[in-house]
Design an enzyme around this catalytic site. Structure first.
Site, PDB file in Angstrom:
ATOM      1  N   GLY A  86      35.759  15.040  58.634  1.00 14.59           N
ATOM      2  CA  GLY A  86      36.865  14.287  58.043  1.00 14.59           C
ATOM      3  C   GLY A  86      36.962  12.878  58.587  1.00 14.59           C
ATOM      4  N   ALA A  87      35.799  12.221  58.740  1.00 14.59           N
ATOM      5  CA  ALA A  87      35.758  10.945  59.463  1.00 14.59           C
ATOM      6  C   ALA A  87      35.901   9.720  58.567  1.00 14.59           C
ATOM      7  CB  ALA A  87      34.451  10.849  60.249  1.00 14.59           C
ATOM      8  N   ASN A  88      36.240   9.906  57.289  1.00 14.79           N
ATOM      9  CA  ASN A  88      36.328   8.735  56.415  1.00 14.79           C
ATOM     10  C   ASN A  88      37.738   8.148  56.336  1.00 14.79           C
ATOM     11  OD1 ASN A  88      37.131  11.038  55.043  1.00 14.79           O
ATOM     12  ND2 ASN A  88      36.623  10.198  53.032  1.00 14.79           N
ATOM     13  N   GLY A 127      41.925   8.016  58.591  1.00 13.14           N
ATOM     14  CA  GLY A 127      42.840   8.482  59.630  1.00 13.14           C
ATOM     15  C   GLY A 127      42.237   8.603  61.012  1.00 13.14           C
ATOM     16  N   ILE A 128      42.626   9.677  61.709  1.00 16.69           N
ATOM     17  CA  ILE A 128      42.171   9.917  63.080  1.00 16.69           C
ATOM     18  C   ILE A 128      40.650  10.002  63.144  1.00 16.69           C
ATOM     19  CG2 ILE A 128      42.192  11.572  65.001  1.00 16.69           C
ATOM     20  CD1 ILE A 128      44.843  10.195  64.719  1.00 16.69           C
ATOM     21  N   TYR A 142      50.401  25.712  56.698  1.00 17.60           N
ATOM     22  CA  TYR A 142      49.838  24.628  57.500  1.00 17.60           C
ATOM     23  C   TYR A 142      50.005  24.948  58.984  1.00 17.60           C
ATOM     24  CZ  TYR A 142      49.107  20.079  59.669  1.00 17.60           C
ATOM     25  OH  TYR A 142      48.654  19.054  60.471  1.00 17.60           O
TER      26      TYR A 142
END
Length: 298
Positions: free
Chosen positions: A15-17, A19-20, A169
């Site tokens: 999920g590196a594209n 935010g964190i 969640y």
């Protein structure tokens, strides 16, 4: 927090594209690491790489396709990764989705539990041979303060008996935390030098949150600034967990401010009831059964 030389290190960030994850990829690449951005949307990943390289042309960073909501994609990612790399120093299980309407992954799991936990469980297990063979390797899994008060709904993991987005969640983030702790325990039991840690960003202004209109009243802006921290601050627990030499595995890192919402990275102790041995072992067994990924610690 001291800047470290990560030259020669291979790091995967899911999920590196945005935010964190994006901020972590930038920092780690700037410290010399070879960063693999494991992302669902390859074009967004390519755009992110271009932006990072426009600032640091020497960054060693690349994009690989990974959809954590599809176990065949997880297996495909690992197969391609194994073709290109013979070691893996750091795996950062960062990607996450929050509060979607009810949905299912390609394999029929509830979307949040399936993507946030089971996808990462499968990914880590399939990458285990590389992690074991890389001295000083570590796995960092992102949890959340939302794990507080959460439960694992073993009799309703797929949400077919009722679904509330936030509760599911919270369940997925508790699962992330329990997985990280149990993984470290099993590493140590089998004499494996790899360590596993959990961290969380507090409450950070990422694309998980919508902060309202740009012309929000000044009072509201001040309130949001107090409640939320910047991505540049929110990423620090992840970087600390990934690189701090004094950590020995099993730790949980989060911001040190009020309610652990904001602040600098520090060791955090979850409530005593969180690390329930029976729940952790049951979650592990269920995760292996559902994903078909059985960890080989031998």
């Amino acid at each position: 927090m001291d800047k470290q030389d990560l030259t020669g290190k291979t790091i995967v960030v899911t999920g590196a594209n945005s935010g964190i994850g994006l901020e972590a990829a930038k920092i780690l690449a700037n410290q010399g690491a070879h960063v693999i951005m494991a992302v669902r949307n390859e074009q967004k990943g390519v755009d992110a790489v271009a932006a990072l390289k426009s600032v640091n042309k020497n960054a060693i960073i690349e994009v690989m396709k990974l959809d954590l909501a599809d176990l065949s994609s997880v297996r495909s990612f690992v197969a391609k990764f194994n073709e290109k790399f013979s070691n893996l120093d750091i795996l950062i299980n960062n990607a996450g989705i929050m509060n979607p309407p009810y949905g299912q992954t390609k394999d029929g799991f509830e979307l949040q539990f399936g993507s946030n936990h089971l996808g990462h469980f499968a990914l880590t297990g399939l990458l285990l041979p590389l992690l074991k063979n890389t001295p000083g390797s570590r796995v960092v899994t992102l949890s959340s303060i939302a794990h507080r008060g959460a439960s694992i709904y073993f009799d309703n993991l797929d949400g077919s008996k009722g679904y509330k987005p936030m509760n599911f969640y919270k369940q997925s983030k508790l699962a992330n935390l329990l997985f990280a702790k149990e993984l470290d325990k099993r590493f140590k039991q089998h004499g494996i030098s790899t360590i596993s840690l959990a961290c969380h960003p507090g409450i950070t202004a990422t694309n998980l949150f919508k902060l309202g209109k740009k012309d929000s009243p000044q009072l509201l802006q001040k309130l949001l600034k107090w409640l939320f921290q910047s991505v540049e601050m929110g990423v620090l627990p992840t970087i600390y967990a990934a690189t701090e030499a004094s950590l020995s595995g099993g730790e949980y890192i989060g911001p040190d401010g009020r309610g652990n919402r904001t602040g600098n990275p520090a060791l955090e102790t979850p409530a005593a009831s969180v690390y329930n041995r029976e729940t952790m072992e049951k979650l592990w067994d269920v995760s292996e059964t559902l994903t078909g990924v059985v960890y080989d610690f031998s």
